[in-house]
Design a protein around this motif. Structure first.
Motif, mmCIF file in Angstrom:
data_model
loop_
_atom_site.group_PDB
_atom_site.id
_atom_site.type_symbol
_atom_site.label_atom_id
_atom_site.label_comp_id
_atom_site.label_asym_id
_atom_site.label_seq_id
_atom_site.Cartn_x
_atom_site.Cartn_y
_atom_site.Cartn_z
ATOM 1 N N ALA A 59 1.186 9.084 -5.998
ATOM 2 C CA ALA A 59 1.295 10.498 -5.606
ATOM 3 C C ALA A 59 2.339 11.206 -6.466
ATOM 4 N N ARG A 60 3.385 10.489 -6.819
ATOM 5 C CA ARG A 60 4.433 11.066 -7.665
ATOM 6 C C ARG A 60 3.855 11.414 -9.039
ATOM 7 N N ALA A 117 -0.196 17.491 -11.787
ATOM 8 C CA ALA A 117 -0.708 18.747 -11.230
ATOM 9 C C ALA A 117 0.255 19.897 -11.541
ATOM 10 N N ASN A 118 1.548 19.640 -11.397
ATOM 11 C CA ASN A 118 2.539 20.682 -11.703
ATOM 12 C C ASN A 118 2.533 21.029 -13.189
ATOM 13 N N SER A 149 0.802 -1.237 0.000
ATOM 14 C CA SER A 149 0.000 0.000 0.000
ATOM 15 C C SER A 149 0.822 1.269 0.000
ATOM 16 N N GLU A 150 1.763 1.345 0.932
ATOM 17 C CA GLU A 150 2.515 2.594 1.081
ATOM 18 C C GLU A 150 3.331 2.928 -0.155
ATOM 19 N N ASP A 151 4.019 1.905 -0.673
ATOM 20 C CA ASP A 151 4.830 2.119 -1.872
ATOM 21 C C ASP A 151 3.950 2.532 -3.047
ATOM 22 N N LEU A 152 2.803 1.869 -3.159
ATOM 23 C CA LEU A 152 1.900 2.183 -4.267
ATOM 24 C C LEU A 152 1.392 3.617 -4.149
ATOM 25 N N MET A 163 3.315 9.048 -16.544
ATOM 26 C CA MET A 163 3.834 10.234 -15.864
ATOM 27 C C MET A 163 5.162 9.912 -15.185
ATOM 28 N N ASN A 164 5.223 8.767 -14.508
ATOM 29 C CA ASN A 164 6.459 8.407 -13.814
ATOM 30 C C ASN A 164 7.590 8.109 -14.800
#
Lengths: 291, 291
Positions: free
Chosen positions: A274-275, A281-282, A266-269, B198-199
């Motif tokens: 988010a990246r 978004a940027n 979960s966390e890695d995903l 994107m990544n």
């Protein structure tokens, strides 16, 4: 101000360029040629061109500006057809989506005259094609990439730059190689992925049912899959090396995502998503896109 | 007409549902609960809910309609928190993007009472989240998929169907399994591809330069990459089996395309692109999308 535009290819891109040039008062007369005589005739009837030329060579005769608006794969044969009327004062441009192949063709055909050719890629397009869809605003506000080579003449380069700015286009210059890598990443690969997705859905028995449930996210993601098959056939083949390199980067990142999904990490995903989300978004903020 | 909606999760989805139900005159009173007390308070201040509940259980107390609008991964714990106040006359619905995991959680937790739970997936969403973005029109015209199981009570199923139609949503029914396969194909896989793209761009040194050249095609294709990382983490992991199957279909079609591109097989490539393009064009016509 140009006296006469020789337009080779009176489709969406060429026709829109002629309309925009006339509206901006940047050209007096447009002589047009298309491979299909009915297209040339239609272009004249619609007021996109002023005079029909019976051949590419005759479209160039007397022109101080020539635009090649033909499929990239037809660049070399088109240049061959017109090379006998090229003089050092003419400005020749193209609007192709790939640049290394176009530059190579220009070097081969134009030889010592290659300096009058300024390779251009206006970053625009529509899912529709044909002179009927020509639109004086197709180029307005769209970025145009110029990819001059060492032999490109300064005077033509500056004319080209001024002309595009006169049509309301921001202009950037870069090497043909950088251009092709960039567009492989931001345009050609996305098209390839969209094509593959559509075919993957259609290949399944339940494909039609799946599609009946698709909403706005799918609509936006898949919009580029509706693009013209002839044009995209040429682009993907012309730029296959850079496309393949970009596909490699993509597959690596997809593999990383797949691994953490399969592992339930979960966390890695979340970090990887988010990246991607932050990059998008940027980009939106930097590009001024509304969403 | 319902007397009291117990809303668990006052974010974009839950808040928009409350607003839509009130506007349609389908509910008298909304009692809301969110994990974060500040969200619940904000929802009341914005008029999205009428009463703040200090717990999920108390939000359900006295409700004849309960909506779970929590991340899919929180469905099971939320059902556990409210199960002691569930009676046979209440209608419980969720709005989760995956259905097999939600149905499994409901079976485990609600046991003999599972019949009051109608699994729902309204095919809507935004790239923004939070109660501040709640919108009475979020659901209008959006398709809602109901995935009843054999134990689902007819009365609740019909209530749910009537309710969504009352909000202007076309309703379809299918099995949780078909739902999950379909949404893996038309939503979850496209998100995964957009994240990976994107990544892949960001991972390259020239990534920022590449992005500075991106235009409208990229904007549309990548829009879903801006989605919420927590929500999509849960969806991709919850539906990983179907996602993996769809990724298999996609990789096969991508491989076929890649092969004909590398081989310079123009005709085959054009045929494959035309197939994708036609599928997209037909989908647009059938779905009524403007483009």
């Amino acid at each position: 101000m140009f006296e006469q535009l020789g337009l080779i290819g009176c489709g969406l891109m060429g026709g829109s360029f002629a309309l925009a040039m006339k509206r901006a008062g940047l050209v007096r007369r447009v002589v047009g040629y298309s491979k299909s005589p009915s297209t040339t005739e239609r272009a004249r009837q619609l007021g996109v061109i002023d005079v029909e030329a019976p051949s590419a060579l005759l479209a160039v005769s007397g022109a101080d500006l020539v635009l090649l608006a033909v499929p990239v794969a037809a660049t070399e044969s088109t240049l061959k057809a017109i090379r006998h009327l090229i003089n050092p004062d003419v400005l020749i441009m193209d609007v192709g989506s790939t640049k290394r192949d176009v530059v190579d063709a220009a070097r081969r055909v134009l030889k010592k005259d290659v300096g009058v050719f300024v390779p251009c890629h206006p970053a625009t397009g529509r899912e529709v094609s044909g002179v009927e869809n020509a639109d004086a605003d197709l180029y307005t506000g769209r970025q145009v990439v110029l990819t001059p080579i060492e032999r490109t003449r300064t005077v033509q380069l500056e004319q080209a730059e001024a002309l595009w700015r006169g049509l309301g286009c921001p202009v950037v210059r870069m090497s043909p190689e950088t251009h092709d890598a960039a567009f492989a990443a931001i345009s050609h690969l996305p098209h390839l992925l969209a094509f593959a997705l559509m075919n993957a859905i259609t290949s399944q028995e339940q494909g039609s049912q799946f599609l009946s449930l698709a909403g706005p996210g799918f609509r936006d993601f898949s919009r580029i899959a509706a693009s013209d098959s002839e044009m995209w056939r040429d682009i993907l083949i012309a730029n296959r090396e850079e496309l393949s390199a970009q596909l490699g980067h993509f597959q690596r990142e997809l593999g990383v995502l797949q691994k953490v999904i399969d592992g339930g990490q979960s966390e890695d995903l979340q970090r990887l998503i988010a990246r991607a989300s932050l990059t998008r978004a940027n980009w939106r903020l930097a590009s001024g896109a509304s969403d």
